[in-house]
Design an enzyme around this catalytic site. Sequence first.
Site, PDB file in Angstrom:
ATOM      1  N   GLU A 113       0.823  -1.211   0.000  1.00  0.00           N
ATOM      2  CA  GLU A 113       0.000   0.000   0.000  1.00  0.00           C
ATOM      3  C   GLU A 113       0.859   1.265   0.000  1.00  0.00           C
ATOM      4  OE1 GLU A 113      -4.187  -1.061   2.017  1.00  0.00           O
ATOM      5  OE2 GLU A 113      -2.486  -1.331   3.363  1.00  0.00           O
ATOM      6  N   GLU A 133      -3.280  -9.405   3.945  1.00  0.00           N
ATOM      7  CA  GLU A 133      -4.078  -9.147   5.149  1.00  0.00           C
ATOM      8  C   GLU A 133      -5.114 -10.214   5.457  1.00  0.00           C
ATOM      9  OE1 GLU A 133      -2.433  -5.133   4.029  1.00  0.00           O
ATOM     10  OE2 GLU A 133      -3.147  -6.912   2.985  1.00  0.00           O
TER      11      GLU A 133
END
Length: 259
Positions: A113, A133
């Site tokens: 990210e 995640e």
Amino acid sequence: MSAASGTSTVHTEQRDGIFVITIDRPTARNAIDGATAHALAAAVDELDTRDDLVVGILTGAGGVFSAGMDLKAFAAGDTPVVPGRGFAGITRAQIKTPLIAAVEGYALGGGTEMALACDMIVAARDATFGQTEVHFGIVPPEGGMVRLPERIPRNIALELLLTGDPLPAERASELGLVNHLTEPGETLDRALELAGRVAHNAPLAIAAVKRVVNERTAFRDEDALREQDQIVAPVLASQDAREGARAFTEKRSPHWQGR
């Protein structure tokens, strides 16, 4: 000429209008805790406010970009999110100055990210990206679900987001996510070369290009992130999210409950 400064976990160096920001937590694979997030936010603010800086480079020490969120710190209640700035003080910041990610080793979870929050990516051939995640009962809310499907084909982005599988740098380059591939250990040099070609141009023109692109895409991201936050808030606050962090810390498989 160059000048170096920084905190214990983030170092900065100036090289002829280029500002190199280095995450320096190699024993934690440059995972981001709260202190590091605030230090990165301060470094990006310096990049944006100094008139003598034209382009920035974000990289990691010790042959690793970043393993993302420091899950041990998260399990202990520490947060790597800076209010109004997002993960690592970067992912939701409106950065005015062009920023290049120089990726060696792993850029996983929040590390991907962070790279997605940069304007360009230079990566070593053996580097690995990935939104992992879901393995830990959480989701990538700091740009992974919003930006990744815009940078690579949607179906491939969904596969990566839903499986948590790694994305090798060479495949990322084929998909258009990576601007330049290098041999291992050469990403910073290539990023500096790229940054130098940017910095050679007129500062007002560079600033205008970045501003137009930002205002065309960043504000759309802002709306998408706001809508996303309402959906993922219960996930991040769930028992499964806490179990994922505990399982990682205790080096065992998680036991999901779906709540």
